[in-house]
Design a protein around this motif. Structure first.
Motif, PDB file in Angstrom:
ATOM      1  N   ALA A  76       0.813  -1.263   0.015  1.00  0.00           N
ATOM      2  CA  ALA A  76       0.186  -0.024  -0.005  1.00  0.00           C
ATOM      3  C   ALA A  76       0.964   1.203   0.028  1.00  0.00           C
ATOM      4  N   LEU A  77       2.138   1.123   0.786  1.00  0.00           N
ATOM      5  CA  LEU A  77       2.809   2.447   0.856  1.00  0.00           C
ATOM      6  C   LEU A  77       3.642   2.452  -0.484  1.00  0.00           C
ATOM      7  N   ALA A  78       3.977   1.396  -1.032  1.00  0.00           N
ATOM      8  CA  ALA A  78       4.631   1.535  -2.471  1.00  0.00           C
ATOM      9  C   ALA A  78       3.713   2.163  -3.350  1.00  0.00           C
ATOM     10  N   ILE A  79       2.527   1.654  -3.358  1.00  0.00           N
ATOM     11  CA  ILE A  79       1.518   2.523  -4.401  1.00  0.00           C
ATOM     12  C   ILE A  79       1.185   3.932  -4.132  1.00  0.00           C
ATOM     13  N   VAL A  80       1.175   4.271  -2.774  1.00  0.00           N
ATOM     14  CA  VAL A  80       1.105   5.746  -2.609  1.00  0.00           C
ATOM     15  C   VAL A  80       2.500   6.482  -3.077  1.00  0.00           C
ATOM     16  N   VAL A  81       3.633   6.085  -2.488  1.00  0.00           N
ATOM     17  CA  VAL A  81       4.797   6.621  -3.078  1.00  0.00           C
ATOM     18  C   VAL A  81       5.057   6.683  -4.593  1.00  0.00           C
ATOM     19  N   GLY A  82       4.668   5.612  -5.173  1.00  0.00           N
ATOM     20  CA  GLY A  82       4.733   5.620  -6.578  1.00  0.00           C
ATOM     21  C   GLY A  82       3.667   6.735  -7.385  1.00  0.00           C
ATOM     22  N   ALA A  83       2.647   6.820  -6.838  1.00  0.00           N
ATOM     23  CA  ALA A  83       1.439   7.949  -7.107  1.00  0.00           C
ATOM     24  C   ALA A  83       2.241   9.327  -6.800  1.00  0.00           C
ATOM     25  N   MET A  84       2.993   9.343  -5.709  1.00  0.00           N
ATOM     26  CA  MET A  84       3.654  10.742  -5.376  1.00  0.00           C
ATOM     27  C   MET A  84       4.700  10.958  -6.386  1.00  0.00           C
ATOM     28  N   CYS A  85       5.575   9.942  -6.756  1.00  0.00           N
ATOM     29  CA  CYS A  85       6.601  10.116  -7.809  1.00  0.00           C
ATOM     30  C   CYS A  85       6.061  10.489  -9.322  1.00  0.00           C
ATOM     31  N   ILE A  86       4.943   9.757  -9.546  1.00  0.00           N
ATOM     32  CA  ILE A  86       4.212  10.577 -10.681  1.00  0.00           C
ATOM     33  C   ILE A  86       3.962  12.075 -10.625  1.00  0.00           C
ATOM     34  N   ALA A  87       3.154  12.175  -9.711  1.00  0.00           N
ATOM     35  CA  ALA A  87       2.770  13.545  -9.450  1.00  0.00           C
ATOM     36  C   ALA A  87       3.876  14.612  -9.402  1.00  0.00           C
ATOM     37  N   ILE A  88       5.071  14.350  -8.806  1.00  0.00           N
ATOM     38  CA  ILE A  88       6.182  15.168  -8.709  1.00  0.00           C
ATOM     39  C   ILE A  88       6.785  15.174 -10.071  1.00  0.00           C
ATOM     40  N   GLY A  89       6.915  14.242 -10.725  1.00  0.00           N
ATOM     41  CA  GLY A  89       7.427  14.080 -12.221  1.00  0.00           C
ATOM     42  C   GLY A  89       6.657  14.889 -13.115  1.00  0.00           C
ATOM     43  N   MET A  90       5.363  15.032 -13.005  1.00  0.00           N
ATOM     44  CA  MET A  90       4.276  15.779 -13.772  1.00  0.00           C
ATOM     45  C   MET A  90       4.662  17.322 -13.515  1.00  0.00           C
ATOM     46  N   ILE A  91       4.966  17.542 -12.280  1.00  0.00           N
ATOM     47  CA  ILE A  91       4.850  19.004 -11.686  1.00  0.00           C
ATOM     48  C   ILE A  91       6.508  19.350 -12.383  1.00  0.00           C
ATOM     49  N   VAL A  92       7.434  18.810 -12.266  1.00  0.00           N
ATOM     50  CA  VAL A  92       8.609  19.119 -12.713  1.00  0.00           C
ATOM     51  C   VAL A  92       8.465  19.352 -14.218  1.00  0.00           C
ATOM     52  N   ALA A  93       7.968  18.397 -14.783  1.00  0.00           N
ATOM     53  CA  ALA A  93       7.920  18.276 -16.246  1.00  0.00           C
ATOM     54  C   ALA A  93       7.042  19.635 -16.994  1.00  0.00           C
ATOM     55  N   ALA A  94       6.038  19.742 -16.201  1.00  0.00           N
ATOM     56  CA  ALA A  94       5.397  21.312 -16.643  1.00  0.00           C
ATOM     57  C   ALA A  94       5.839  22.458 -16.214  1.00  0.00           C
ATOM     58  N   ALA A  95       6.734  22.163 -14.921  1.00  0.00           N
ATOM     59  CA  ALA A  95       7.487  23.654 -14.816  1.00  0.00           C
ATOM     60  C   ALA A  95       8.680  23.901 -15.732  1.00  0.00           C
ATOM     61  N   ILE A  96       9.159  22.806 -16.208  1.00  0.00           N
ATOM     62  CA  ILE A  96      10.300  23.072 -17.310  1.00  0.00           C
ATOM     63  C   ILE A  96       9.869  23.366 -18.686  1.00  0.00           C
ATOM     64  N   HIS A  97       8.673  22.898 -18.958  1.00  0.00           N
ATOM     65  CA  HIS A  97       7.979  22.986 -20.263  1.00  0.00           C
ATOM     66  C   HIS A  97       7.428  24.310 -20.280  1.00  0.00           C
ATOM     67  N   GLY A  98       6.867  24.835 -19.408  1.00  0.00           N
ATOM     68  CA  GLY A  98       6.254  26.036 -19.196  1.00  0.00           C
ATOM     69  C   GLY A  98       5.007  26.176 -19.460  1.00  0.00           C
TER      70      GLY A  98
END
Length: 73
Positions: A51-73
């Motif tokens: 359960a924690l692995a799924i939550v951490v995986g979802a958090m990693c995807i969310a952080i990655g999307m935020i970083v990608a959006a910030a870089i892309h503009g």
């Protein structure tokens, strides 16, 4: 798109942004790891907390999307 991405400025700029994105992702993951009351890696790997692995995986995807959006503009 053509062959524009092979120009040295564009190519190295892309590499630089990718490295910055990975660095920001890693730092944000470490911050979240420090904010949690237990060791995330130990819980996931040693105790097999799925359960924690799924939550951490979802958090990693969310952080990655935020970083990608910030870089892309």
């Amino acid at each position: 798109m053509g062959i524009e991405w092979l120009k040295p400025g564009v190519f190295f700029g892309s590499i630089l942004f990718a490295l910055i994105g990975v660095l920001v992702f890693w730092i944000s993951f470490l911050v979240v790891d420090k904010l949690t009351p237990y060791d995330l890696w130990g819980e996931i790997v040693k105790k097999q907390n799925m359960a924690l692995a799924i939550v951490v995986g979802a958090m990693c995807i969310a952080i990655g999307m935020i970083v990608a959006a910030a870089i892309h503009g």
